[in-house]
Design an enzyme around this catalytic site. Structure first.
Site, PDB file in Angstrom:
ATOM      1  N   GLU A 410       0.967   4.991  11.594  1.00 43.40           N
ATOM      2  CA  GLU A 410      -0.016   3.975  11.169  1.00 43.40           C
ATOM      3  C   GLU A 410      -1.256   3.999  12.063  1.00 43.40           C
ATOM      4  O   GLU A 410      -2.370   3.851  11.582  1.00 43.40           O
ATOM      5  CB  GLU A 410       0.616   2.576  11.173  1.00 43.40           C
ATOM      6  CG  GLU A 410       1.782   2.396  10.192  1.00 43.40           C
ATOM      7  CD  GLU A 410       1.440   2.764   8.760  1.00 43.40           C
ATOM      8  OE1 GLU A 410       0.257   2.686   8.378  1.00 43.40           O
ATOM      9  OE2 GLU A 410       2.357   3.166   8.022  1.00 43.40           O
ATOM     10  N   HIS A 540       6.468   5.284  -8.109  1.00 40.04           N
ATOM     11  CA  HIS A 540       5.153   5.897  -8.352  1.00 40.04           C
ATOM     12  C   HIS A 540       4.970   6.311  -9.811  1.00 40.04           C
ATOM     13  O   HIS A 540       3.859   6.375 -10.298  1.00 40.04           O
ATOM     14  CB  HIS A 540       4.962   7.117  -7.442  1.00 40.04           C
ATOM     15  CG  HIS A 540       5.043   6.785  -5.979  1.00 40.04           C
ATOM     16  ND1 HIS A 540       6.210   6.372  -5.370  1.00 40.04           N
ATOM     17  CD2 HIS A 540       4.104   6.778  -5.013  1.00 40.04           C
ATOM     18  CE1 HIS A 540       5.982   6.158  -4.090  1.00 40.04           C
ATOM     19  NE2 HIS A 540       4.715   6.387  -3.843  1.00 40.04           N
TER      20      HIS A 540
HETATM   21  O1  X8Z Z   1       5.023   5.914  -1.053  1.00 38.13           O
HETATM   22  C1  X8Z Z   1       5.063   6.310   0.089  1.00 38.13           C
HETATM   23  C2  X8Z Z   1       4.520   5.467   1.228  1.00 38.13           C
HETATM   24  C3  X8Z Z   1       3.306   4.750   0.825  1.00 38.13           C
HETATM   25  S1  X8Z Z   1       1.973   5.801   0.622  1.00 38.13           S
HETATM   26  C4  X8Z Z   1       5.578   4.474   1.600  1.00 38.13           C
HETATM   27  N1  X8Z Z   1       5.632   7.510   0.376  1.00 38.13           N
HETATM   28  C5  X8Z Z   1       6.215   8.373  -0.650  1.00 38.13           C
HETATM   29  C6  X8Z Z   1       7.518   7.820  -1.200  1.00 38.13           C
HETATM   30  O2  X8Z Z   1       8.038   6.850  -0.660  1.00 38.13           O
HETATM   31  O3  X8Z Z   1       8.050   8.391  -2.165  1.00 38.13           O
HETATM   32  C7  X8Z Z   1       5.744   8.094   1.713  1.00 38.13           C
HETATM   33  C8  X8Z Z   1       6.546   9.341   1.494  1.00 38.13           C
HETATM   34  C9  X8Z Z   1       6.450   9.667   0.042  1.00 38.13           C
HETATM   35 ZN    ZN Z   2       0.604   6.716   5.684  1.00 34.77          ZN
END
Ligand code: X8Z
Ligand code: ZN
Length: 678
Positions: A410, A540
């Site tokens: 961070e 996502h």
């Molecule tokens: O979504 C995220 C972060 C926020 S940018 C927590 N990541 C991806 C996931 O959780 O799938 C970080 C690693 C990949």
């Molecule tokens: Zn990050």
């Protein structure tokens, strides 16, 4: 290199065209355009800093005190901000001759390009359809956040023990059915070693979010494709990929789709070695009836709901179990670390490279410990309030190894914010959508190696020089970062194909599993069908957030580490480079971060690597893992080289009834045994 050559040619042609047009205006005309454009950008700067600060403040207020009103307020600020950007873009298009400045004023020209890109992110649909898209998204967000499942009969006691949630033993369905994704189901996947329990948690999450998300996702694809087309793209995939275009003209930048495919082809042999080794260890743990010796790995056995990180099975696969890496959390507890203390350690890493310390306001305004008087969103995040002064951190930190790593990650984001603060607001971003994350992750690579832990006094026993310890460390990194590469590739590979219409909605789930099996080598622990919609298990996908940036960043972080370590004069293995006190590396990192998005990212990479690698280049990641790869090859013999054959009935998807019977036979047997004993 070939892509770049073509691209330079295309850009030159485009520039020549624009230059020829602008020539007609004459010098006077050009001077007028420059002053017009400068005046527009000056006004935009003032207004956008205010608008951005209002938005970020509303988001911060919500994240640090979760209320319905706060959520509504933040949503209203978001739509106000989006409108502001769109209206600025309309004004730019109608009243500023910025296109005429592409050659003579590339910095001005580039700011307008970025403004156009920001405006297109939320533009393209008439109000009624834009509203429908927001509704579909918010319904899917609710499905993710509100869905919960009931413990399967017979598993209640074990689940209560695993999750520490004894509500499940109570009698009312409301109290019993309280298994949410996070923390309960995620923690079952992470900690249980019972394949029935694991399959239950894996499948029940998909049962509860998949079917209701499916029709909504289809509508989301239709609506967002309509918007993308109205923005001048063939489909949403092309619009998303254009974020990686170096001069922001569709199709003229490094083709991220080709680059990702080419990178994967280079990483795949190493991944196969890791896969074969982990599969053998899992077969030893669970038996060959559950893990077939030459088949894909059942997705529920890898310690993670999505099989994207395999870190939670480290104890089953660590190369030298008697040479354990230190229990850093225990050591931190023993030394009486506080959340503030771990942030100071992280800050010190950056200052040792000559980077600035955090401003006094940062320490005053950040939240680093969970407040007990109100609900907060506890995920760690770094905040930029857009004014070049106010930066904050939000963390519910506890003195653990995971949070020590997160604190470094961070603070890297905050360093990036602080470095590009001198740029105009339209350049205050990473050079591409993956670079911010790559910097944060590169720092975690440098600070988690055993040498650095020893320097921090967190590796008691003083044996960080032991090669076997370093092999264990390499395995730890591989489980997190190498296992993630194919996963982070297929999420968007699959979406690009849906967006472009390469396959129809009726085969979405089968196509998903073809990629999961073919590329990642994981198989579902239960029969799947087109009634399911397993991609929706990932946030996502249903929140419509591009994912390929995570793949790009998983490779870029090694390129950055390699470049900085070279600049620092590091000798020896890349995985032993810790960068502490290396001011030459700090200088180079500062230079990269300071340019923000004012330069095309291949140019930034060229500066970083001294011209060695300009695009996505897996060689640095391969170099990092070389000792592990050699070790894995010896362990695996010929085994890792065998491909999964999609046509081999033994490995085929559990779609067809024959293979379904084969793949879930072991699980069914276990489930019926369980039911019989009840
Ligand atoms: O979504 C995220 C972060 C926020 S940018 C927590 N990541 C991806 C996931 O959780 O799938 C970080 C690693 C990949
Ligand atoms: Zn990050």
């Amino acid at each position: 290199m070939r892509v770049l050559g073509l691209q330079v040619l295309l850009s030159a042609l485009a520039a020549a065209r624009v230059a020829a047009q602008s020539y007609n205006f004459g010098l006077q005309g050009e001077e007028r355009h420059i002053s017009e454009a400068n005046e527009f950008l000056r006004q935009y700067e003032v207004q956008s800093v205010g608008a951005c600060k209002a938005l970020v403040t509303a988001q911060w207020d919500y994240a640090t005190n979760v209320t319905t009103r706060g959520a509504e307020y933040a949503a209203a600020e978001q739509s106000r901000f989006d409108k502001f950007v769109r209206s600025a873009w309309r004004r730019a298009e109608s009243s500023v001759h910025w296109r005429a400045l592409s050659v003579s004023q590339p910095r001005i020209y580039r700011q307008f390009l970025r403004l156009g890109m920001r405006a297109r992110e939320t533009a393209g649909l008439p109000d009624d359809l834009a509203k429908e898209m927001q509704d579909v998204l918010s319904e899917m967000r609710d499905i993710q956040s509100k869905s919960h499942v009931c413990p399967a009969p017979g598993l209640e006691n074990a689940i209560a023990v695993l999750t520490g949630n004894y509500n499940n033993l109570y009698s009312t369905p409301l109290q019993r059915c309280s298994l949410h994704l996070d923390p309960e189901l995620v923690s079952i996947l992470k900690t249980s070693r019972d394949p029935v329990m694991l399959a239950f948690a894996w499948k029940s999450w998909r049962d509860v979010v998949g079917p209701p998300s499916r029709p909504r996702f289809v509508r989301l694809v239709e609506l967002s494709n309509t918007a993308a087309k109205r923005n001048g793209f063939r489909d949403v995939g092309e619009q998303w990929r254009s974020e990686f275009d170096q001069d922001l003209l569709p199709g003229t930048g490094p083709n991220v789709m080709e680059a990702a495919g080419a990178a994967w082809a280079q990483i795949e042999p190493l991944y196969r070695q890791l896969h074969a080794y982990v599969r053998r260890k899992l077969a030893q743990q669970y038996g060959e009836g559950v893990v077939r010796p030459r088949g894909p790995i059942p997705a529920h056995l890898l310690g993670n709901m999505w099989s994207q990180s395999w870190a939670a099975v480290e104890d089953l696969v660590t190369p030298f179990p008697f040479k354990r890496l230190p229990d850093v959390s225990a050591e931190m507890a023993r030394q009486g670390y506080t959340p503030l203390g771990l942030l100071q350690v992280a800050e010190q890493w950056f200052t040792s490279l000559g980077l600035p310390s955090m401003p006094a306001d940062f320490w005053r305004k950040s939240i680093i410990q969970k407040p007990l008087d109100r609900p907060v969103l506890c995920g760690s995040s770094a905040w930029d309030f857009c004014d070049g002064v106010d930066y904050r951190l939000k963390m519910c930190a506890t003195p653990t190894y995971a949070d020590l790593v997160a604190a470094h990650h961070e603070l890297a984001h905050v360093q990036y914010y602080m470095h590009y603060a001198a740029q105009p607001t339209l350049f205050r971003e990473g050079a591409n959508p993956a670079l911010h994350e790559a910097v944060g992750e590169m720092v975690t690579l440098a600070v988690t190696n055993p040498d650095h832990l020893q320097r921090l006094g967190l590796f008691p026993g003083n044996n960080s020089n032991d090669e076997e310890i370093h092999m264990n460390y390499l395995m730890r990194v591989a489980l997190e970062k190498l296992a993630f590469v194919p996963y982070s590739y297929i999420i968007d590979l699959w979406r690009w194909k849906i967006f472009s219409g390469e396959f129809g909605y009726k085969e979405m789930n089968e196509r998903w599993w073809q990629l999961r099996l073919g590329i990642q080598g994981v198989a579902p622990p239960a029969k799947r069908s087109e009634r399911d919609f397993d991609a929706a298990a990932k946030k996502h996908v249903v929140t419509h957030k591009p994912y390929i940036g995570y793949m790009v960043s998983s490779l870029l972080q090694f390129q950055m580490l390699q470049a900085l370590c070279r600049a620092a004069g590091h000798r020896g293995h890349l995985h032993r480079c810790e960068l502490q006190n290396r001011r030459e590396a700090g200088k180079l990192l500062s230079q990269v971060m300071s340019s923000g998005s004012s330069k095309a990212w291949p140019e930034v990479l060229r500066e970083l690597t001294g011209g060695d690698s300009a695009l996505l280049d897996p060689r640095a990641m391969l170099e990092f893992f070389t000792p592990l790869e050699q070790w894995l090859r010896v362990q695996n013999g010929r085994e890792g080289l065998e491909p999964w054959d999609l046509n081999d009935p033994e490995y085929a998807l559990p779609w067809s009834s024959a293979s379904a019977a084969a793949s879930s036979a072991a699980l069914s047997a276990l489930l019926s045994a369980l039911l019989l004993t009840m």
